[in-house]
Design an enzyme around this catalytic site. Sequence first.
Site, PDB file in Angstrom:
ATOM      1  N   ASP A  14      35.622  39.817  35.096  1.00  0.00           N
ATOM      2  CA  ASP A  14      35.946  39.462  36.485  1.00  0.00           C
ATOM      3  C   ASP A  14      35.819  37.948  36.644  1.00  0.00           C
ATOM      4  OD1 ASP A  14      34.604  40.603  39.706  1.00  0.00           O
ATOM      5  OD2 ASP A  14      35.885  38.904  39.180  1.00  0.00           O
ATOM      6  N   ILE A  15      36.912  37.293  36.941  1.00  0.00           N
ATOM      7  CA  ILE A  15      36.936  35.822  37.003  1.00  0.00           C
ATOM      8  C   ILE A  15      35.985  35.294  38.075  1.00  0.00           C
ATOM      9  CG2 ILE A  15      38.822  35.541  38.693  1.00  0.00           C
ATOM     10  CD1 ILE A  15      39.982  33.432  36.703  1.00  0.00           C
ATOM     11  N   ASN A  28      49.479  33.872  46.926  1.00  0.00           N
ATOM     12  CA  ASN A  28      50.843  33.982  47.458  1.00  0.00           C
ATOM     13  C   ASN A  28      51.112  32.741  48.300  1.00  0.00           C
ATOM     14  OD1 ASN A  28      50.248  34.446  50.386  1.00  0.00           O
ATOM     15  ND2 ASN A  28      49.188  36.209  49.520  1.00  0.00           N
ATOM     16  N   GLY A  36      44.460  42.157  44.641  1.00  0.00           N
ATOM     17  CA  GLY A  36      44.244  41.716  43.258  1.00  0.00           C
ATOM     18  C   GLY A  36      43.185  40.644  43.121  1.00  0.00           C
ATOM     19  N   VAL A  37      43.470  39.677  42.229  1.00  0.00           N
ATOM     20  CA  VAL A  37      42.455  38.645  41.978  1.00  0.00           C
ATOM     21  C   VAL A  37      42.290  37.754  43.215  1.00  0.00           C
ATOM     22  CG1 VAL A  37      44.059  36.957  40.926  1.00  0.00           C
ATOM     23  CG2 VAL A  37      41.654  36.981  40.248  1.00  0.00           C
ATOM     24  N   ASP A  38      43.359  37.604  43.983  1.00  0.00           N
ATOM     25  CA  ASP A  38      43.297  36.814  45.236  1.00  0.00           C
ATOM     26  C   ASP A  38      42.252  37.425  46.177  1.00  0.00           C
ATOM     27  OD1 ASP A  38      45.923  35.814  47.620  1.00  0.00           O
ATOM     28  OD2 ASP A  38      43.958  34.976  47.186  1.00  0.00           O
ATOM     29  N   SER A 121      50.787  36.379  37.803  1.00  0.00           N
ATOM     30  CA  SER A 121      51.993  37.196  38.027  1.00  0.00           C
ATOM     31  C   SER A 121      52.034  38.511  37.257  1.00  0.00           C
ATOM     32  CB  SER A 121      53.282  36.403  37.721  1.00  0.00           C
ATOM     33  OG  SER A 121      53.545  35.471  38.744  1.00  0.00           O
ATOM     34  N   GLY A 123      50.252  41.182  37.680  1.00  0.00           N
ATOM     35  CA  GLY A 123      49.840  42.355  38.453  1.00  0.00           C
ATOM     36  C   GLY A 123      50.902  42.721  39.466  1.00  0.00           C
ATOM     37  N   VAL A 124      50.593  42.526  40.719  1.00  0.00           N
ATOM     38  CA  VAL A 124      51.519  42.857  41.827  1.00  0.00           C
ATOM     39  C   VAL A 124      52.899  42.229  41.611  1.00  0.00           C
ATOM     40  CG1 VAL A 124      51.934  42.366  44.286  1.00  0.00           C
ATOM     41  CG2 VAL A 124      49.717  43.222  43.528  1.00  0.00           C
TER      42      VAL A 124
END
Length: 174
Positions: A14-15, A28, A36-38, A121, A123-124
């Site tokens: 996990d970053i 985005n 996601g990571v965001d 990019s 993932g989603v």
Amino acid sequence: MSATRGRIRLTRGDITELPVDAIVNAANPTLLGGGGVDGAIHRAAGPELLAECRTLGGCLPGQSKLTRGYRLPAAWVIHTVGPIWRGGDEGEDETLASCYRTALTLAAERRLATMAFPAISCGVYGFPVPRACAIAVREIAAFLGGSPHPARVDLVCFDAEVYEEYRKILAAGV
Ligand code: APR
């Protein structure tokens, strides 16, 4: 001795938990959070991150913007906006390459020693993983070959598919 040998590290996890100088967010264009990571980065950083993001006026695909990391162990967050995969004929490769270059440039300008990338990019946004990983390694290796900063780049993989793809690419030699 390759200028990049040992400067690109591959890890699972996990970053948001990494105590590096900067972590990169797969954001985005609004920079106002998402999934996601965001979503993970905003949850871990706390509300001050969103407050600072609101002052940035968004971010174009392929570009990167810097904020503080607030409650994250990382001092900085570099928000970059990857391409949405639309089949490969709309400049997606170049936009993704630009994400890595612009994020690395921001880190180098601040002479950061360590930074970590998620698989932008992958993932989603649906970018094919092998193609995205090849672009990431190519761009990071090229940048590090011309710059002492950052000293080290961690490729952080949340899922096994991305990890395995990076492992194969790095084993083939950069
Ligand atoms: N740490 C590291 N990597 C992670 C984490 C995490 N905590 N969570 C997810 N990932 C991985 C995913 O498994 C994927 O490999 O990050 C990679 C990128 O996936 P996404 O987060 O979906 O990002 P992306 O494909 O670039 O799509 C961006 O999703 O969350 C929204 O606001 C974001 O609209 C934007 C879009």
